[in-house]
Design a protein around this motif. Sequence first.
Motif, PDB file in Angstrom:
ATOM      1  N   ALA A  89     -11.666  41.116   5.304  1.00  0.00           N
ATOM      2  CA  ALA A  89     -12.642  40.265   4.623  1.00  0.00           C
ATOM      3  C   ALA A  89     -12.003  39.461   3.503  1.00  0.00           C
ATOM      4  O   ALA A  89     -12.639  38.573   2.930  1.00  0.00           O
ATOM      5  N   ASP A  90     -10.760  39.749   3.180  1.00  0.00           N
ATOM      6  CA  ASP A  90     -10.052  39.037   2.121  1.00  0.00           C
ATOM      7  C   ASP A  90      -8.574  39.022   2.472  1.00  0.00           C
ATOM      8  O   ASP A  90      -8.111  39.820   3.302  1.00  0.00           O
ATOM      9  N   ILE A  91      -7.829  38.124   1.832  1.00  0.00           N
ATOM     10  CA  ILE A  91      -6.378  38.115   2.014  1.00  0.00           C
ATOM     11  C   ILE A  91      -5.818  39.397   1.411  1.00  0.00           C
ATOM     12  O   ILE A  91      -6.093  39.717   0.252  1.00  0.00           O
ATOM     13  N   PRO A  92      -5.042  40.172   2.163  1.00  0.00           N
ATOM     14  CA  PRO A  92      -4.417  41.357   1.567  1.00  0.00           C
ATOM     15  C   PRO A  92      -3.543  40.965   0.385  1.00  0.00           C
ATOM     16  O   PRO A  92      -3.015  39.848   0.325  1.00  0.00           O
ATOM     17  N   ARG A  93      -3.395  41.870  -0.560  1.00  0.00           N
ATOM     18  CA  ARG A  93      -2.626  41.566  -1.766  1.00  0.00           C
ATOM     19  C   ARG A  93      -1.218  41.109  -1.405  1.00  0.00           C
ATOM     20  O   ARG A  93      -0.602  41.618  -0.470  1.00  0.00           O
ATOM     21  N   THR A  94      -0.700  40.180  -2.189  1.00  0.00           N
ATOM     22  CA  THR A  94       0.555  39.508  -1.865  1.00  0.00           C
ATOM     23  C   THR A  94       1.700  39.869  -2.807  1.00  0.00           C
ATOM     24  O   THR A  94       2.791  39.327  -2.673  1.00  0.00           O
ATOM     25  N   LEU A  95       1.470  40.768  -3.755  1.00  0.00           N
ATOM     26  CA  LEU A  95       2.463  41.007  -4.801  1.00  0.00           C
ATOM     27  C   LEU A  95       3.571  41.980  -4.410  1.00  0.00           C
ATOM     28  O   LEU A  95       4.460  42.258  -5.200  1.00  0.00           O
ATOM     29  N   GLY A  96       3.557  42.482  -3.200  1.00  0.00           N
ATOM     30  CA  GLY A  96       4.643  43.345  -2.740  1.00  0.00           C
ATOM     31  C   GLY A  96       4.169  44.624  -2.107  1.00  0.00           C
ATOM     32  O   GLY A  96       4.797  45.143  -1.190  1.00  0.00           O
ATOM     33  N   GLN A  97       3.059  45.187  -2.577  1.00  0.00           N
ATOM     34  CA  GLN A  97       2.478  46.376  -1.960  1.00  0.00           C
ATOM     35  C   GLN A  97       1.053  46.009  -1.558  1.00  0.00           C
ATOM     36  O   GLN A  97       0.151  46.014  -2.388  1.00  0.00           O
ATOM     37  N   PRO A  98       0.830  45.651  -0.279  1.00  0.00           N
ATOM     38  CA  PRO A  98      -0.480  45.154   0.156  1.00  0.00           C
ATOM     39  C   PRO A  98      -1.567  46.222   0.097  1.00  0.00           C
ATOM     40  O   PRO A  98      -1.297  47.420   0.122  1.00  0.00           O
ATOM     41  N   ASP A  99      -2.814  45.758   0.026  1.00  0.00           N
ATOM     42  CA  ASP A  99      -3.949  46.641   0.241  1.00  0.00           C
ATOM     43  C   ASP A  99      -4.466  46.373   1.655  1.00  0.00           C
ATOM     44  O   ASP A  99      -3.728  45.919   2.509  1.00  0.00           O
ATOM     45  N   GLN A 100      -5.706  46.684   1.947  1.00  0.00           N
ATOM     46  CA  GLN A 100      -6.329  46.458   3.251  1.00  0.00           C
ATOM     47  C   GLN A 100      -5.699  47.313   4.354  1.00  0.00           C
ATOM     48  O   GLN A 100      -5.677  46.930   5.532  1.00  0.00           O
ATOM     49  N   GLY A 101      -5.165  48.499   3.975  1.00  0.00           N
ATOM     50  CA  GLY A 101      -4.590  49.368   4.982  1.00  0.00           C
ATOM     51  C   GLY A 101      -3.370  48.745   5.654  1.00  0.00           C
ATOM     52  O   GLY A 101      -2.672  47.922   5.072  1.00  0.00           O
ATOM     53  N   PHE A 102      -3.118  49.129   6.882  1.00  0.00           N
ATOM     54  CA  PHE A 102      -1.934  48.615   7.573  1.00  0.00           C
ATOM     55  C   PHE A 102      -2.115  47.175   8.038  1.00  0.00           C
ATOM     56  O   PHE A 102      -1.150  46.534   8.448  1.00  0.00           O
ATOM     57  N   GLU A 103      -3.342  46.659   8.024  1.00  0.00           N
ATOM     58  CA  GLU A 103      -3.505  45.232   8.272  1.00  0.00           C
ATOM     59  C   GLU A 103      -2.832  44.446   7.156  1.00  0.00           C
ATOM     60  O   GLU A 103      -2.242  43.399   7.380  1.00  0.00           O
ATOM     61  N   GLY A 104      -2.907  44.983   5.926  1.00  0.00           N
ATOM     62  CA  GLY A 104      -2.211  44.362   4.815  1.00  0.00           C
ATOM     63  C   GLY A 104      -0.709  44.371   5.032  1.00  0.00           C
ATOM     64  O   GLY A 104      -0.037  43.350   4.866  1.00  0.00           O
ATOM     65  N   ASN A 105      -0.163  45.522   5.426  1.00  0.00           N
ATOM     66  CA  ASN A 105       1.274  45.582   5.711  1.00  0.00           C
ATOM     67  C   ASN A 105       1.662  44.622   6.828  1.00  0.00           C
ATOM     68  O   ASN A 105       2.721  43.993   6.795  1.00  0.00           O
ATOM     69  N   ARG A 106       0.801  44.491   7.823  1.00  0.00           N
ATOM     70  CA  ARG A 106       1.098  43.626   8.961  1.00  0.00           C
ATOM     71  C   ARG A 106       1.216  42.163   8.546  1.00  0.00           C
ATOM     72  O   ARG A 106       2.102  41.444   9.002  1.00  0.00           O
ATOM     73  N   PHE A 107       0.316  41.719   7.664  1.00  0.00           N
ATOM     74  CA  PHE A 107       0.239  40.289   7.368  1.00  0.00           C
ATOM     75  C   PHE A 107       0.898  39.857   6.060  1.00  0.00           C
ATOM     76  O   PHE A 107       1.447  38.764   5.989  1.00  0.00           O
ATOM     77  N   ASP A 122     -23.388  55.236   6.375  1.00  0.00           N
ATOM     78  CA  ASP A 122     -23.261  54.526   5.103  1.00  0.00           C
ATOM     79  C   ASP A 122     -22.221  53.427   5.313  1.00  0.00           C
ATOM     80  O   ASP A 122     -21.012  53.697   5.320  1.00  0.00           O
ATOM     81  N   VAL A 123     -22.681  52.196   5.529  1.00  0.00           N
ATOM     82  CA  VAL A 123     -21.795  51.085   5.882  1.00  0.00           C
ATOM     83  C   VAL A 123     -21.403  50.329   4.612  1.00  0.00           C
ATOM     84  O   VAL A 123     -22.261  49.787   3.912  1.00  0.00           O
ATOM     85  N   ILE A 124     -20.094  50.293   4.336  1.00  0.00           N
ATOM     86  CA  ILE A 124     -19.584  49.608   3.147  1.00  0.00           C
ATOM     87  C   ILE A 124     -18.438  48.688   3.547  1.00  0.00           C
ATOM     88  O   ILE A 124     -17.950  48.723   4.681  1.00  0.00           O
ATOM     89  N   GLU A 125     -18.012  47.856   2.619  1.00  0.00           N
ATOM     90  CA  GLU A 125     -16.922  46.898   2.881  1.00  0.00           C
ATOM     91  C   GLU A 125     -15.622  47.652   3.119  1.00  0.00           C
ATOM     92  O   GLU A 125     -15.371  48.702   2.531  1.00  0.00           O
ATOM     93  N   TRP A 126     -14.779  47.118   4.003  1.00  0.00           N
ATOM     94  CA  TRP A 126     -13.584  47.826   4.459  1.00  0.00           C
ATOM     95  C   TRP A 126     -12.668  48.237   3.320  1.00  0.00           C
ATOM     96  O   TRP A 126     -12.230  49.381   3.227  1.00  0.00           O
ATOM     97  N   ASN A 127     -12.340  47.327   2.419  1.00  0.00           N
ATOM     98  CA  ASN A 127     -11.390  47.672   1.369  1.00  0.00           C
ATOM     99  C   ASN A 127     -11.972  48.732   0.432  1.00  0.00           C
ATOM    100  O   ASN A 127     -11.252  49.577  -0.087  1.00  0.00           O
ATOM    101  N   THR A 128     -13.298  48.705   0.237  1.00  0.00           N
ATOM    102  CA  THR A 128     -13.958  49.736  -0.563  1.00  0.00           C
ATOM    103  C   THR A 128     -13.857  51.090   0.141  1.00  0.00           C
ATOM    104  O   THR A 128     -13.573  52.119  -0.487  1.00  0.00           O
ATOM    105  N   LEU A 129     -14.095  51.095   1.447  1.00  0.00           N
ATOM    106  CA  LEU A 129     -13.965  52.322   2.230  1.00  0.00           C
ATOM    107  C   LEU A 129     -12.545  52.869   2.133  1.00  0.00           C
ATOM    108  O   LEU A 129     -12.334  54.069   1.942  1.00  0.00           O
ATOM    109  N   PHE A 130     -11.572  51.989   2.243  1.00  0.00           N
ATOM    110  CA  PHE A 130     -10.171  52.406   2.206  1.00  0.00           C
ATOM    111  C   PHE A 130      -9.825  52.993   0.840  1.00  0.00           C
ATOM    112  O   PHE A 130      -9.115  53.999   0.740  1.00  0.00           O
ATOM    113  N   THR A 131     -10.332  52.368  -0.226  1.00  0.00           N
ATOM    114  CA  THR A 131     -10.103  52.897  -1.575  1.00  0.00           C
ATOM    115  C   THR A 131     -10.761  54.263  -1.733  1.00  0.00           C
ATOM    116  O   THR A 131     -10.170  55.208  -2.279  1.00  0.00           O
ATOM    117  N   ASN A 132     -11.997  54.392  -1.243  1.00  0.00           N
ATOM    118  CA  ASN A 132     -12.707  55.667  -1.325  1.00  0.00           C
ATOM    119  C   ASN A 132     -11.995  56.771  -0.551  1.00  0.00           C
ATOM    120  O   ASN A 132     -12.101  57.958  -0.886  1.00  0.00           O
TER     121      ASN A 132
END
Length: 560
Positions: A48-66, A428-438
């Motif tokens: 739902a958002d661009i994974p973080r770009t500063l060197g250690q991505p968020d968004q799970g392994f989709e972040g690492n992928r992109f 309980d349906v929540i946004e992906w990055n929130t779920l990943f953080t939780n």
Amino acid sequence: MLIVLSRIATSRTNRAAVAAAMMTTASLVLLPAAAGAETVLRIGMTAADIPRTLGQPDQGFEGNRFTGVTMYDSLTMWDLSSADKPSVVIPGLATEWKVDEADKTKWTFKLRPGVTFHDGAPFNADAVVWNVEKVLKQDAPQFDPSQVGVTASRMPTLASARKIDDMTVELTTKEPDSFLPINLTNLFMASPTKWQKLYEAATGADDKAKSQAAWAAFAKDASGTGPWKMSKFTPRERLELSKNEAYWDKARVPKSDKMILLPMPEANARTAALLSGQVDWVEAPAPDALPEIKQRGFKLYANEQPHVWPWQFSRVEGSPWNDIRVRKAANLCVDREGLKDGLLAGLMVPATGTFEKGHPWRGNVTFEIKYDKAAAQKLMQEAGYGPNKKLEVKTQTSASGSGQMQPLPMNEYLQQALAECYFDVKLDVIEWNTLFTNWRRGAKDASANGANATNVTYAAMDPFFALVRFLQSSMAPPVSNNWGFINNPKFDELVKKARQTFDPTERDKALAELHAASVDDAAFLYVAHDVGPRAMSPKVKGVVQPKSWFIDFSPISIDP
């Protein structure tokens, strides 16, 4: 492998989804196509958002992928060159490594010479130490708490780094850990020189504020050593990457000039954008649209991944999942073949554990996970439940996300299936990055919203990711991903045995014991293995879909 689909399915896409897809597609009209000789690959992500770009991505392994393996490298890397063989760890920014025979908490890594960051600064031992300390040393100027959760939890035994000479570093672990070289695929190397310049130019009330400002500025103008360089970044909208002509591995200099990444969390919207020509590639297309995708000449790629789509159970006091009869009943009440052939149009592999038969880590499993509703109902009745006394359970899930496949329809399928075995499932349906953080906060945290299960998919490429972080009691939050606070002495004993076994064959035996014990304990509700479906324009060439959560974008080209 390239999947050919001939079966025509009836689309069940509702009007609201179509409207959303049309609106999203309309918003993409201004995306640039190839200009002159420049080739541009446009990708619709599930994030739902661009994974973080500063060197250690968020968004799970989709972040690492992109935004990980594209702009950055790590000391060790995954071989993504084959669609037929499992991905294995290969040298990256380190050319070789070995553990000290006298002290197996110490490792020596020889670094690759002649590598430079995107800003022109040299890669060396100082850079490795700096990047280790950005997530481990709290009094280091570059220490960034926001990068710790997605990094330290993936290499929990790493304690420190020490420079031996310009091209050699020593890494020390808290205990002997044969998994370390695999874990290091998650530590991406950012440019200390670039960050230092931003730090010196930053303003803030104190050094900590200046550090945060420097990292925020770095994220907008990143510098790694990877095959792709950041060229334009619009948060929440798009990330444009350009090929790194000076990349150290000449065989992996990208074949496309640019790659544009677009967050598109809704499957119908992604599919509509592909079919209308506004993007060239989409992750996880809508299953209902697969016949039309093929009929119109688009290509569909898929391959079994080392990946599990599960429910992870809470094991805290009072959890309904503490009864093994309930855990086994849930596993026996799901018709996985029906899920595969119906809802997912063939794009999954039924899961009977984290690893299937033939895998060296499968082990001698005695609890056979299959569809047996009568056996499931019997177990539930033995546990005190029945048609007039349902067991209420609550599961957190997301609407989209990395490896989540089609989470809402799949969870609704489970909801209906488990109802036949006396479960009353709440979602309980929540946004992906929130779920990943939780996921890292655990079942006891308020962010769980009272859920006693969580639906976060997990990679099974290596021992730590596949087993240890979920089963070892010391991996409970906030250390790592033992979300449900499993505390099983047998698991802990087998983890220690595997981690401290440096002979590969003997280590495989210990891991097989651990996996078999976890399946026999019905540690998860095992549902599916993803096949990573991707749909794309026939103009896209050179795609290798590896047996991995990741993919190498470097050899991919697109016809003008």
